[in-house]
Write a protein that holds these residues in place. Structure first.
Motif, PDB file in Angstrom:
ATOM      1  N   ASN A 390       0.808  -1.217   0.000  1.00 50.87           N
ATOM      2  CA  ASN A 390       0.000   0.000   0.000  1.00 50.87           C
ATOM      3  C   ASN A 390       0.838   1.262   0.000  1.00 50.87           C
ATOM      4  OD1 ASN A 390       1.057  -0.215   2.508  1.00 50.87           O
ATOM      5  ND2 ASN A 390      -0.880  -0.281   3.620  1.00 50.87           N
ATOM      6  N   GLY A 391       2.060   1.165  -0.409  1.00 55.74           N
ATOM      7  CA  GLY A 391       2.889   2.359  -0.494  1.00 55.74           C
ATOM      8  C   GLY A 391       3.173   2.937   0.874  1.00 55.74           C
ATOM      9  N   ASN A 392       2.956   4.239   0.998  1.00 56.95           N
ATOM     10  CA  ASN A 392       3.228   4.940   2.252  1.00 56.95           C
ATOM     11  C   ASN A 392       2.006   5.069   3.146  1.00 56.95           C
ATOM     12  OD1 ASN A 392       5.943   5.368   1.598  1.00 56.95           O
ATOM     13  ND2 ASN A 392       5.444   7.184   0.384  1.00 56.95           N
ATOM     14  N   SER A 393       0.868   4.492   2.771  1.00 52.72           N
ATOM     15  CA  SER A 393      -0.327   4.563   3.618  1.00 52.72           C
ATOM     16  C   SER A 393      -0.064   3.832   4.928  1.00 52.72           C
ATOM     17  CB  SER A 393      -1.525   3.935   2.893  1.00 52.72           C
ATOM     18  OG  SER A 393      -1.818   4.649   1.715  1.00 52.72           O
ATOM     19  N   ARG A 394      -0.390   4.501   6.031  1.00 51.16           N
ATOM     20  CA  ARG A 394      -0.065   3.915   7.338  1.00 51.16           C
ATOM     21  C   ARG A 394      -0.844   4.648   8.415  1.00 51.16           C
ATOM     22  NH1 ARG A 394       3.802   7.337   5.686  1.00 51.16           N
ATOM     23  NH2 ARG A 394       4.551   8.941   7.140  1.00 51.16           N
ATOM     24  N   ILE A 395      -0.864   4.037   9.598  1.00 45.93           N
ATOM     25  CA  ILE A 395      -1.459   4.680  10.771  1.00 45.93           C
ATOM     26  C   ILE A 395      -0.403   5.580  11.397  1.00 45.93           C
ATOM     27  CG2 ILE A 395      -2.519   4.299  13.017  1.00 45.93           C
ATOM     28  CD1 ILE A 395      -3.435   1.583  12.054  1.00 45.93           C
ATOM     29  N   ILE A 396      -0.681   6.862  11.446  1.00 45.72           N
ATOM     30  CA  ILE A 396       0.303   7.797  11.998  1.00 45.72           C
ATOM     31  C   ILE A 396       0.020   8.122  13.456  1.00 45.72           C
ATOM     32  CG2 ILE A 396       0.770   8.807   9.744  1.00 45.72           C
ATOM     33  CD1 ILE A 396      -1.033  11.112  10.441  1.00 45.72           C
ATOM     34  N   SER A 397      -1.192   7.819  13.919  1.00 45.61           N
ATOM     35  CA  SER A 397      -1.524   8.069  15.322  1.00 45.61           C
ATOM     36  C   SER A 397      -2.608   7.087  15.740  1.00 45.61           C
ATOM     37  CB  SER A 397      -2.001   9.513  15.525  1.00 45.61           C
ATOM     38  OG  SER A 397      -2.358   9.745  16.879  1.00 45.61           O
ATOM     39  N   GLU A 398      -2.264   6.138  16.592  1.00 44.15           N
ATOM     40  CA  GLU A 398      -3.237   5.171  17.067  1.00 44.15           C
ATOM     41  C   GLU A 398      -4.171   5.803  18.093  1.00 44.15           C
ATOM     42  OE1 GLU A 398      -1.312   1.748  18.561  1.00 44.15           O
ATOM     43  OE2 GLU A 398      -0.655   1.026  16.585  1.00 44.15           O
ATOM     44  N   ALA A 399      -5.394   5.264  18.150  1.00 44.72           N
ATOM     45  CA  ALA A 399      -6.377   5.749  19.119  1.00 44.72           C
ATOM     46  C   ALA A 399      -6.014   5.245  20.512  1.00 44.72           C
ATOM     47  CB  ALA A 399      -7.768   5.276  18.733  1.00 44.72           C
ATOM     48  N   VAL A 400      -6.186   6.114  21.490  1.00 44.36           N
ATOM     49  CA  VAL A 400      -5.908   5.770  22.894  1.00 44.36           C
ATOM     50  C   VAL A 400      -7.189   5.974  23.701  1.00 44.36           C
ATOM     51  CG1 VAL A 400      -3.466   6.357  22.735  1.00 44.36           C
ATOM     52  CG2 VAL A 400      -5.115   8.137  23.330  1.00 44.36           C
ATOM     53  N   PRO A 401      -7.401   5.195  24.752  1.00 45.85           N
ATOM     54  CA  PRO A 401      -8.607   5.372  25.580  1.00 45.85           C
ATOM     55  C   PRO A 401      -8.682   6.772  26.166  1.00 45.85           C
ATOM     56  CG  PRO A 401      -7.524   3.290  26.083  1.00 45.85           C
ATOM     57  CD  PRO A 401      -6.573   4.055  25.208  1.00 45.85           C
ATOM     58  N   SER A 402      -9.891   7.316  26.195  1.00 48.34           N
ATOM     59  CA  SER A 402     -10.116   8.662  26.733  1.00 48.34           C
ATOM     60  C   SER A 402     -10.613   8.565  28.169  1.00 48.34           C
ATOM     61  CB  SER A 402     -11.142   9.402  25.872  1.00 48.34           C
ATOM     62  OG  SER A 402     -11.441  10.666  26.413  1.00 48.34           O
ATOM     63  N   ASP A 403     -10.125   9.477  29.005  1.00 48.86           N
ATOM     64  CA  ASP A 403     -10.536   9.506  30.408  1.00 48.86           C
ATOM     65  C   ASP A 403     -11.734  10.410  30.656  1.00 48.86           C
ATOM     66  OD1 ASP A 403      -8.401   7.862  30.954  1.00 48.86           O
ATOM     67  OD2 ASP A 403      -7.035   9.532  31.378  1.00 48.86           O
ATOM     68  N   LYS A 404     -12.135  11.188  29.680  1.00 46.62           N
ATOM     69  CA  LYS A 404     -13.205  12.171  29.855  1.00 46.62           C
ATOM     70  C   LYS A 404     -14.461  11.683  29.139  1.00 46.62           C
ATOM     71  CE  LYS A 404     -14.286  17.069  29.214  1.00 46.62           C
ATOM     72  NZ  LYS A 404     -13.810  18.366  28.668  1.00 46.62           N
ATOM     73  N   ALA A 405     -15.533  11.483  29.908  1.00 40.51           N
ATOM     74  CA  ALA A 405     -16.806  11.069  29.330  1.00 40.51           C
ATOM     75  C   ALA A 405     -17.512  12.267  28.693  1.00 40.51           C
ATOM     76  CB  ALA A 405     -17.701  10.433  30.385  1.00 40.51           C
ATOM     77  N   VAL A 406     -18.280  11.978  27.682  1.00 34.76           N
ATOM     78  CA  VAL A 406     -19.011  13.020  26.955  1.00 34.76           C
ATOM     79  C   VAL A 406     -20.482  12.891  27.286  1.00 34.76           C
ATOM     80  CG1 VAL A 406     -19.547  13.974  24.699  1.00 34.76           C
ATOM     81  CG2 VAL A 406     -17.302  12.962  25.118  1.00 34.76           C
ATOM     82  N   GLN A 407     -21.087  13.990  27.748  1.00 32.97           N
ATOM     83  CA  GLN A 407     -22.512  14.053  28.053  1.00 32.97           C
ATOM     84  C   GLN A 407     -23.079  15.370  27.552  1.00 32.97           C
ATOM     85  OE1 GLN A 407     -22.697  13.335  32.355  1.00 32.97           O
ATOM     86  NE2 GLN A 407     -23.858  11.479  31.957  1.00 32.97           N
ATOM     87  N   ALA A 408     -24.336  15.323  27.217  1.00 30.73           N
ATOM     88  CA  ALA A 408     -25.002  16.561  26.817  1.00 30.73           C
ATOM     89  C   ALA A 408     -25.195  17.456  28.033  1.00 30.73           C
ATOM     90  CB  ALA A 408     -26.357  16.248  26.181  1.00 30.73           C
ATOM     91  N   PRO A 409     -24.901  18.746  27.954  1.00 29.02           N
ATOM     92  CA  PRO A 409     -25.083  19.659  29.094  1.00 29.02           C
ATOM     93  C   PRO A 409     -26.543  19.673  29.560  1.00 29.02           C
ATOM     94  CG  PRO A 409     -23.818  20.697  27.337  1.00 29.02           C
ATOM     95  CD  PRO A 409     -24.361  19.422  26.770  1.00 29.02           C
ATOM     96  N   LYS A 410     -26.752  19.368  30.841  1.00 26.60           N
ATOM     97  CA  LYS A 410     -28.116  19.240  31.353  1.00 26.60           C
ATOM     98  C   LYS A 410     -28.872  20.556  31.271  1.00 26.60           C
ATOM     99  CE  LYS A 410     -26.767  15.509  34.484  1.00 26.60           C
ATOM    100  NZ  LYS A 410     -26.735  15.021  35.882  1.00 26.60           N
ATOM    101  N   LEU A 411     -28.243  21.627  31.750  1.00 28.63           N
ATOM    102  CA  LEU A 411     -28.919  22.922  31.739  1.00 28.63           C
ATOM    103  C   LEU A 411     -29.219  23.366  30.312  1.00 28.63           C
ATOM    104  CD1 LEU A 411     -29.958  25.353  33.304  1.00 28.63           C
ATOM    105  CD2 LEU A 411     -27.646  26.331  33.197  1.00 28.63           C
ATOM    106  N   LEU A 412     -28.268  23.132  29.401  1.00 27.30           N
ATOM    107  CA  LEU A 412     -28.484  23.533  28.014  1.00 27.30           C
ATOM    108  C   LEU A 412     -29.618  22.738  27.384  1.00 27.30           C
ATOM    109  CD1 LEU A 412     -27.501  25.287  25.683  1.00 27.30           C
ATOM    110  CD2 LEU A 412     -25.891  23.477  25.071  1.00 27.30           C
ATOM    111  N   VAL A 413     -29.699  21.436  27.714  1.00 25.96           N
ATOM    112  CA  VAL A 413     -30.778  20.612  27.181  1.00 25.96           C
ATOM    113  C   VAL A 413     -32.130  21.105  27.680  1.00 25.96           C
ATOM    114  CG1 VAL A 413     -31.778  18.301  27.195  1.00 25.96           C
ATOM    115  CG2 VAL A 413     -29.334  18.592  26.815  1.00 25.96           C
ATOM    116  N   LEU A 414     -32.230  21.423  28.991  1.00 27.26           N
ATOM    117  CA  LEU A 414     -33.501  21.904  29.540  1.00 27.26           C
ATOM    118  C   LEU A 414     -33.908  23.235  28.919  1.00 27.26           C
ATOM    119  CD1 LEU A 414     -33.084  21.000  33.319  1.00 27.26           C
ATOM    120  CD2 LEU A 414     -34.488  19.848  31.616  1.00 27.26           C
TER     121      LEU A 414
END
Length: 673
Positions: A390-414
């Motif tokens: 595949n020539g030079n196609s390659r993974i340049i940055s592997e995914a790493v586990p994230s420590d920060k959970a993503v949630q919709a802002p409660k006040l903004l949703v209300l």
């Protein structure tokens, strides 16, 4: 539209309960979403895509590729089902509860083997949690995956990147192998064609005697070119020898004495004789100065000079003869060359058609040979590129586990839910006003009848309220700011005042009440007649019953009292058609024939002010033209939701030439206050 933009605030204020209820419902839904939402994690992997290495080699590809389109297509290739299918199989995502929401019983008993339908469902769920984007104008792509587990999100992102590179490499290799195989087959075919074409050229030459010496061409062409060159040389030589011959013919001893000998005619013998001749002349001049003419030395020198002159003459003659012979030989040679050239040229001209065919065969052979060589070059290049991957196609940055959970802002949703609910409630309020309000019907009535709206009031019988209105009545803060229509009594009172004001100086006045939909059951005409009586007016009322010639007795009415001492109107035009009753303190008295002394025995000292005829849903509708002919004013009574456009059009067509008598419209909203 039926509602002006400046009326929107008033409509929303009138139906504020729609806005409040919609905002409350949306707020509850938003709160339920906030309380039940589950946090998720995002992990991102970055890959570099090299489109430089491909199965197509060489510079002549038969077309140009748009690099931007090729790069943009990689986003869809990364999200293709082939790539995601490998990821689902590799990580066993069919048993992942985040993508596969199975029931409790199936999880306790163990999930069955994933079939194609389940895998497709997992792929669809994965696509909803996958986003692929290109970083600006670069060849770098980011693969972002959402998952409830941060480690699993990183694994899925890395697996998608690896699967994409593997699928792309395999596809490139498959295309390369297929291309190599196709080119090899075509090259073998071209090789045979090239051999056949070359053999055809050689056979044609052998059959027609067109022998060739390689790059120099045919022998006949070479011979013709050689003869042409010899012919040119012979012609030049003839010209030179002719010039020398002419000079030799004109040459004499005097020229020799003077030294004017052409270079082409000068010879060693002539030069020696000329030198000896000059010396002899010098010796003679010297002896002549010292000796006499008859001196023996003088005679000897003169004899020597004569001998030398004779020798010069002989040499000149020899030169002339030699020049003539050489000139004649060159002319003969030229004639021979010209003859040979003409013969060779004629032979070449006769074989022109054969030569043209030979050129065509040679060109075809050369073209096939060139294509064959190009295919060999392509096949060699492809065989070398199969190992490039595949020539030079390659993974340049592997995914790493994230420590920060993503949630919709409660006040903004209300806040967003409340704002959306308020906007939806306002839209519903306006829609309700458009579909169920009275303003649109008012404008339609005014436009079709050409008369103003006298009153919009509630009907005599209340209509059942909608669930939303009943709920709003239980909520004091959500009640409308103002009623939609006047109460029934207030509307009747307004009609009575309008009639008194309209006919204040023109009494008596006959008022006809008509309805396009039979709204007479609401007894608007009777109520108006009663209201006029209470205002002190003398009123005759016809409830729409026709006069019976064989029965002159009056029929008592249940709605008003009969006054026995009432008087009939004087000379009323409708006395032979309708039954009128006079409203008084003692009630109503039925009058069989207005102004008839045979029937009415009541005193006639009190003149009548108003005669009210109810033609709304009564038998009097059958004589509407006669009633309209003698009426002073016409009031049209309509009901919201019942008075259709066709019924009103029919009524207006029946009114016909008496449309100018229409005093106005009365609209019954069907709601009692």
């Amino acid at each position: 539209m039926d509602i002006d933009i400046f009326q929107l605030p008033g409509i929303v204020r009138k139906r504020i309960h729609y806005v409040i209820l919609a905002a409350v419902v949306c707020a509850l839904l938003g709160m339920a979403f906030v309380l039940t939402q589950k946090p998720f994690y995002r992990s991102t992997a970055e890959i570099f895509v090299d489109i430089g290495a491909g199965p197509v080699v060489g510079t002549d590809t038969g077309g140009s590729l748009n690099v931007q389109q090729v790069i943009g297509s990689q986003v869809y290739l990364i999200q293709s089902r082939d790539v995601l299918h490998q990821v689902v199989t590799k990580l066993n995502l069919t048993s992942d509860p985040y993508f596969n929401h199975r029931g409790l019983l199936s999880r306790l008993l163990g999930g069955a083997k994933a079939d194609a339908a389940t895998v497709d469902g997992i792929i669809n769920a994965l696509l909803e949690n996958l986003s692929v984007a290109r970083n600006g104008d670069s060849f770098v792509f980011t693969i972002t995956v959402k998952h409830g587990n941060s480690e699993m999100a990183a694994k899925i992102a890395n697996a998608i990147a690896e699967s994409y590179l593997a699928v792309a490499d395999k596809a490139r290799l498959d295309v390369s192998l297929k291309t190599t195989r196709t080119i090899a087959e075509q090259a073998e075919e071209l090789r045979q064609r090239a051999l056949d074409a070359q053999k055809a050229v050689e056979d044609f030459r052998a059959e027609n005697g067109m022998i060739s010496t390689g790059d120099q061409g045919l022998i006949t062409d070479q011979q013709l070119a050689g003869l042409n060159q010899q012919l040119l040389t012979a012609r030049q030589q003839v010209e030179q020898l002719k010039t020398a011959y002419e000079q030799a013919r004109q040459l004499n001893v005097s020229n020799v004495e003077a030294g004017a000998i052409p270079e082409t005619l000068n010879s060693g013998a002539l030069s020696g004789l000329r030198s000896r001749y000059s010396q002899a002349l010098d010796r003679q001049a010297e002896l002549a100065a010292n000796l006499g003419n008859d001196h023996p030395q003088m005679r000897a020198i003169r004899s020597q000079i004569a001998s030398i002159r004779n020798a010069i003459e002989i040499e000149l003659e020899r030169i002339r003869q030699l020049s003539a012979n050489t000139y004649e030989r060159s002319r003969a040679n030229l004639a021979s060359l010209e003859k040979r050239f003409d013969e060779q040229a004629a032979s070449t001209k006769d074989s022109g058609k054969l030569r043209f065919q030979l050129v065509q065969l040679t060109s075809e052979a050369q073209a096939i040979d060139a294509v064959y060589k190009a295919f060999l070059t392509r096949a060699e290049e492809l065989s070398r590129q199969q190992d490039l991957g595949n020539g030079n196609s390659r993974i340049i940055s592997e995914a790493v586990p994230s420590d920060k959970a993503v949630q919709a802002p409660k006040l903004l949703v209300l806040i967003a839910a409340i704002l959306f609910g308020a906007a939806a409630g306002a839209a519903l309020a306006v829609l309700r006003e458009l579909l169920g309000g009275t303003r649109r019907i008012e404008r339609s009535l005014v436009a079709k009848t050409g008369a103003p709206m006298l009153a919009v009031m509630a009907g005599s019988e209340p209509s059942p309220a909608s669930r939303l209105d009943r709920l709003a009545r239980r909520m004091p803060f959500a009640r409308p700011a103002a009623p939609e229509a006047l109460p029934h009594e207030a509307g009747i009172r307004r009609l009575g005042q309008l009639l008194e004001a309209e006919f204040g100086t023109t009494r008596p006045a006959t008022i006809a009440f008509l309805s396009p939909d039979g709204s007479g059951r609401d007894k608007v005409a009777a109520a108006v007649a009663r209201e006029l009586h209470l205002a002190g007016e003398v009123v005759l009322f016809c409830n729409g019953e026709l006069r019976r010639r064989d029965h002159l007795a009056a029929r008592p009415s249940a709605s008003v009292k009969i006054r026995l001492d009432a008087a009939a109107p004087r000379d009323h035009a409708l006395q032979d058609i309708l039954h009128f009753e006079r409203i008084g303190s003692g009630g109503l008295r039925r009058i069989a024939a207005l102004g008839s002394s045979r029937v009415s025995t009541a005193p006639r000292s009190e003149p009548v002010d108003f005669a009210v005829v109810d033609c709304s849903g009564t038998p009097a509708e059958t004589v509407i033209p006669t009633v309209l002919k003698h009426a002073d004013a016409v009031i049209i009574v309509s009901t919201v939701g019942a008075s259709g456009g066709d019924a009103l059009d029919t009524l207006m067509a029946e009114i016909g030439p008496w449309r100018d008598k229409i005093l106005g419209n009365v609209l019954l909203s069907g709601k009692a206050s």
